[in-house]
Motif scaffolding. Structure first.
Motif, PDB file in Angstrom:
ATOM      1  N   LEU A   1      40.607  44.212  26.262  1.00  0.00           N
ATOM      2  CA  LEU A   1      40.010  43.803  27.535  1.00  0.00           C
ATOM      3  C   LEU A   1      38.910  42.772  27.316  1.00  0.00           C
ATOM      4  CD1 LEU A   1      39.773  47.246  29.373  1.00  0.00           C
ATOM      5  CD2 LEU A   1      41.347  45.369  29.877  1.00  0.00           C
ATOM      6  N   CYS A   2      38.109  42.951  26.265  1.00  0.00           N
ATOM      7  CA  CYS A   2      37.072  41.965  25.962  1.00  0.00           C
ATOM      8  C   CYS A   2      37.693  40.634  25.585  1.00  0.00           C
ATOM      9  CB  CYS A   2      36.177  42.476  24.832  1.00  0.00           C
ATOM     10  SG  CYS A   2      35.129  43.875  25.283  1.00  0.00           S
ATOM     11  N   ARG A   3      38.748  40.690  24.782  1.00  0.00           N
ATOM     12  CA  ARG A   3      39.438  39.462  24.383  1.00  0.00           C
ATOM     13  C   ARG A   3      39.974  38.732  25.610  1.00  0.00           C
ATOM     14  NH1 ARG A   3      44.896  38.284  23.363  1.00  0.00           N
ATOM     15  NH2 ARG A   3      45.225  36.587  21.855  1.00  0.00           N
ATOM     16  N   LEU A   4      40.591  39.480  26.527  1.00  0.00           N
ATOM     17  CA  LEU A   4      41.129  38.886  27.742  1.00  0.00           C
ATOM     18  C   LEU A   4      40.032  38.250  28.577  1.00  0.00           C
ATOM     19  CD1 LEU A   4      43.505  38.500  29.769  1.00  0.00           C
ATOM     20  CD2 LEU A   4      42.877  40.740  30.705  1.00  0.00           C
ATOM     21  N   SER A   5      38.915  38.951  28.753  1.00  0.00           N
ATOM     22  CA  SER A   5      37.823  38.436  29.566  1.00  0.00           C
ATOM     23  C   SER A   5      37.268  37.137  28.986  1.00  0.00           C
ATOM     24  CB  SER A   5      36.719  39.486  29.671  1.00  0.00           C
ATOM     25  OG  SER A   5      35.631  39.013  30.439  1.00  0.00           O
ATOM     26  N   ILE A   6      37.105  37.094  27.671  1.00  0.00           N
ATOM     27  CA  ILE A   6      36.576  35.885  27.038  1.00  0.00           C
ATOM     28  C   ILE A   6      37.550  34.732  27.188  1.00  0.00           C
ATOM     29  CG2 ILE A   6      35.906  34.852  24.841  1.00  0.00           C
ATOM     30  CD1 ILE A   6      34.883  37.636  24.021  1.00  0.00           C
ATOM     31  N   ARG A   7      38.811  34.986  26.966  1.00  0.00           N
ATOM     32  CA  ARG A   7      39.812  33.918  27.059  1.00  0.00           C
ATOM     33  C   ARG A   7      39.927  33.395  28.491  1.00  0.00           C
ATOM     34  NH1 ARG A   7      43.723  33.138  23.282  1.00  0.00           N
ATOM     35  NH2 ARG A   7      45.411  33.123  24.824  1.00  0.00           N
ATOM     36  N   GLN A   8      39.827  34.283  29.473  1.00  0.00           N
ATOM     37  CA  GLN A   8      39.850  33.834  30.861  1.00  0.00           C
ATOM     38  C   GLN A   8      38.632  32.976  31.173  1.00  0.00           C
ATOM     39  OE1 GLN A   8      40.175  37.390  33.201  1.00  0.00           O
ATOM     40  NE2 GLN A   8      42.397  37.497  33.014  1.00  0.00           N
ATOM     41  N   SER A   9      37.478  33.367  30.653  1.00  0.00           N
ATOM     42  CA  SER A   9      36.255  32.604  30.910  1.00  0.00           C
ATOM     43  C   SER A   9      36.314  31.223  30.287  1.00  0.00           C
ATOM     44  CB  SER A   9      35.038  33.370  30.364  1.00  0.00           C
ATOM     45  OG  SER A   9      34.890  34.610  31.011  1.00  0.00           O
ATOM     46  N   MET A  10      37.025  31.095  29.174  1.00  0.00           N
ATOM     47  CA  MET A  10      37.130  29.808  28.492  1.00  0.00           C
ATOM     48  C   MET A  10      38.107  28.870  29.185  1.00  0.00           C
ATOM     49  SD  MET A  10      37.069  31.177  24.556  1.00  0.00           S
ATOM     50  CE  MET A  10      37.137  29.544  23.839  1.00  0.00           C
ATOM     51  N   GLY A  11      38.991  29.413  30.030  1.00  0.00           N
ATOM     52  CA  GLY A  11      39.902  28.574  30.791  1.00  0.00           C
ATOM     53  C   GLY A  11      41.005  27.950  29.964  1.00  0.00           C
TER      54      GLY A  11
END
Length: 260
Positions: free
Chosen positions: A225-235
């Motif tokens: 979930l943390c990995r997903l959140s970071i990747r989404q934030s990076m666009g």
């Protein structure tokens, strides 16, 4: 139990939530719904190897008018008049969340192209032109096939479609052009082995199957979930930005291409 590809979707759909990976230029963005975290993580996880046996069509369960490629991933229908022909996957799933990719050229679909899931009882051939997918389940109790809404303007379904089977919830959904379109079919038979399936009336069509990913019923890990959140934030530019982050090489690799 599937999507009739020869039908279309209307821009007037009531679902308006944006899918986090949807492209703003996609005409399907107005249809997108936000996927549950388990599905969002799964769609962001590197795919299974191409040689996964769940990427193959069944050599035994298809119409005589279908032939398979040597590796079993491509089904090609021979020209045949007044016949609808089907093929299902070599392996099915009883539980868990699973995503398959189906590639089917829009120019090779004809009037009754259908993609979805089936039990082992799904008919493989029928006289005339119809949609075989879903023929093994009575169209009652919410299990009838669901196609598009015939209003204008109309949107064609592109060549690449993802099928999302949730065997635990008994639902089937689709991802089109990077947009999760929500649940298309509910009340699938719980505990039954369900296979990816297609049916076609178009001579010479080639339909490719690939199993992308699967996950058990348990919720995703905190790491994923943390990995997903970071990747989404990076666009969209995350591929070029990951190396610039002040992180250890192991964490950068995790953000880039590691399964969680």
């Amino acid at each position: 139990m599937g999507l009739t590809l020869c039908r279309w979707l209307s821009r007037d759909c009531h679902r308006r939530n944006r899918y986090p990976y949807g492209q703003s230029s996609s005409p399907f963005t107005p249809f997108a719904v936000t996927p549950a975290s388990r599905l969002a993580v799964l769609l962001d996880t590197p795919p299974a190897p191409p040689a996964d046996p769940r990427s193959s069509w069944s050599p035994a369960h298809h119409s005589p008018n279908f032939t398979l490629s040597r590796d079993g991933t491509v089904a090609e229908r021979a020209p045949a008049e007044q016949s609808t022909d089907g093929v299902r996957g070599a392996e099915g799933e009883r539980a868990g969340l699973h995503v398959w990719e189906v590639r089917w050229d829009p120019a090779e679909r004809g009037s009754h192209a259908a993609v979805g899931v089936s039990t082992h009882r799904c008919p493989r051939q029928a006289s005339g032109y119809t949609a075989l997918v879903g023929g093994d389940i009575p169209q009652e109790g919410g299990m009838a096939r669901r196609g598009g809404v015939r209003t204008t303007p109309l949107l064609p379904v592109p060549a690449r479609v993802l099928m999302v089977l949730d065997g635990d919830a008994g639902t089937l959904g689709f991802v089109v052009d990077g947009c999760f379109l929500g649940v298309a079919v509910r009340d699938l038979p719980r505990g039954a082995c369900l296979f990816p399936a297609v049916s076609s009336v178009w001579g010479g069509c080639r339909i490719t199957l690939r199993y992308l990913n699967g996950a058990p019923r348990e919720p995703p890990s905190l790491t994923s979930l943390c990995r997903l959140s970071i990747r989404q934030s990076m666009g969209k530019d995350r591929e070029t930005q990951t190396d610039r982050l002040p992180l250890p090489p192991g964490l950068r690799r995790l953000l880039w291409n590691a399964a969680c």
